[in-house]
Write a protein that holds these residues in place. Structure first.
Motif, PDB file in Angstrom:
ATOM      1  N   SER A 103       0.820  -1.213   0.000  1.00  0.00           N
ATOM      2  CA  SER A 103       0.000   0.000   0.000  1.00  0.00           C
ATOM      3  C   SER A 103       0.854   1.262   0.000  1.00  0.00           C
ATOM      4  CB  SER A 103      -0.954   0.002   1.194  1.00  0.00           C
ATOM      5  OG  SER A 103      -0.219  -0.001   2.404  1.00  0.00           O
ATOM      6  N   GLY A 104       2.063   1.198   0.553  1.00  0.00           N
ATOM      7  CA  GLY A 104       2.955   2.359   0.553  1.00  0.00           C
ATOM      8  C   GLY A 104       3.514   2.690  -0.818  1.00  0.00           C
ATOM      9  N   ASP A 105       3.406   1.735  -1.765  1.00  0.00           N
ATOM     10  CA  ASP A 105       3.907   1.957  -3.123  1.00  0.00           C
ATOM     11  C   ASP A 105       2.859   2.587  -4.031  1.00  0.00           C
ATOM     12  OD1 ASP A 105       6.289   0.736  -2.370  1.00  0.00           O
ATOM     13  OD2 ASP A 105       5.609  -1.253  -3.002  1.00  0.00           O
ATOM     14  N   ILE A 106       1.636   2.764  -3.534  1.00  0.00           N
ATOM     15  CA  ILE A 106       0.516   3.242  -4.346  1.00  0.00           C
ATOM     16  C   ILE A 106       0.006   4.561  -3.772  1.00  0.00           C
ATOM     17  CG2 ILE A 106      -1.791   2.702  -5.207  1.00  0.00           C
ATOM     18  CD1 ILE A 106      -1.113  -0.270  -4.605  1.00  0.00           C
ATOM     19  N   LYS A 107      -0.262   5.539  -4.657  1.00  0.00           N
ATOM     20  CA  LYS A 107      -0.868   6.816  -4.248  1.00  0.00           C
ATOM     21  C   LYS A 107      -2.182   6.999  -5.001  1.00  0.00           C
ATOM     22  CE  LYS A 107       3.376   9.362  -3.975  1.00  0.00           C
ATOM     23  NZ  LYS A 107       4.055  10.553  -4.450  1.00  0.00           N
ATOM     24  N   VAL A 108      -3.211   7.420  -4.284  1.00  0.00           N
ATOM     25  CA  VAL A 108      -4.495   7.785  -4.889  1.00  0.00           C
ATOM     26  C   VAL A 108      -4.748   9.228  -4.473  1.00  0.00           C
ATOM     27  CG1 VAL A 108      -6.959   7.286  -5.020  1.00  0.00           C
ATOM     28  CG2 VAL A 108      -5.317   5.407  -4.772  1.00  0.00           C
ATOM     29  N   GLN A 109      -4.793  10.136  -5.467  1.00  0.00           N
ATOM     30  CA  GLN A 109      -4.911  11.565  -5.183  1.00  0.00           C
ATOM     31  C   GLN A 109      -5.944  12.211  -6.094  1.00  0.00           C
ATOM     32  OE1 GLN A 109      -0.759  12.332  -6.142  1.00  0.00           O
ATOM     33  NE2 GLN A 109      -0.380  12.869  -4.005  1.00  0.00           N
ATOM     34  N   MET A 110      -6.373  13.408  -5.710  1.00  0.00           N
ATOM     35  CA  MET A 110      -7.245  14.238  -6.542  1.00  0.00           C
ATOM     36  C   MET A 110      -6.456  15.459  -6.989  1.00  0.00           C
ATOM     37  SD  MET A 110     -10.191  12.917  -6.988  1.00  0.00           S
ATOM     38  CE  MET A 110     -10.930  14.326  -7.760  1.00  0.00           C
TER      39      MET A 110
END
Length: 169
Positions: A67-74
């Motif tokens: 999960s630390g390798d993935i970013k979900v942003q707006m």
């Protein structure tokens, strides 16, 4: 790199060389290497998008990622950005790659969300190597009710004609 040495001395290859060459800053409107890298990362990250009555769901395969390798942003209040990086495994002594086919490096996808997407209600879950991002929909706006305006009688009209022989009787 000099394309002429490789027998590729055409104007097309010359133009491409200048577009991707970081040392040549004379072409200010040409795409940068960052643009090409991001475009490649986006093209190599396939996604499924589903629409449900109350939400939009984005599904992306991400085997082996934490999960630390993935970013979900707006971005800009309407663009969902999913990005991250798959790193190469630590090599153990005595082991060498015979073949390396699994993709490593950065990945990214951008999705422009529809107007009815609730950007305040986004969840992301990564399970069994599959990232699922759910964006809830805003409730549909209530239909506007027609506004009723009360009609008043003009009292001034009656007073203006008093004494001219106009009677209500």
């Amino acid at each position: 790199m000099d394309f002429r040495l490789m027998g590729l001395d055409s104007p097309l290859f010359h133009a491409l060389h200048h577009m991707v060459d970081d040392n040549d800053k004379s072409t200010t409107n040409a795409p940068t290497q960052t643009y090409f890298r991001d475009a490649k990362a986006m093209a190599a990250t396939p996604a499924d998008v589903k629409e449900y009555p109350n939400s939009y769901v984005f599904i992306i395969d991400m085997p082996g990622l934490k999960s630390g390798d993935i970013k979900v942003q707006m971005e800009d209040d309407s663009v969902l950005v999913i990005s991250g990086e798959r790193k190469r495994e630590e090599e153990k002594e005595g082991a060498k790659y015979v073949r390396m086919e699994r993709r490593i490096g950065k990945f990214m996808r951008k999705f422009v969300l529809p107007e009815n997407a609730n950007v305040e209600a986004i969840s992301a879950v990564c399970q069994d190597g599959v990232l699922t991002v759910t964006v809830q929909k805003l409730p549909p706006p209530e239909p506007k009710k027609p506004k009723t305006v009360e009609v008043k009688l003009a009292v001034l009209f009656e007073k203006a004609f008093e004494g001219y022989g106009y009677d209500d009787e």
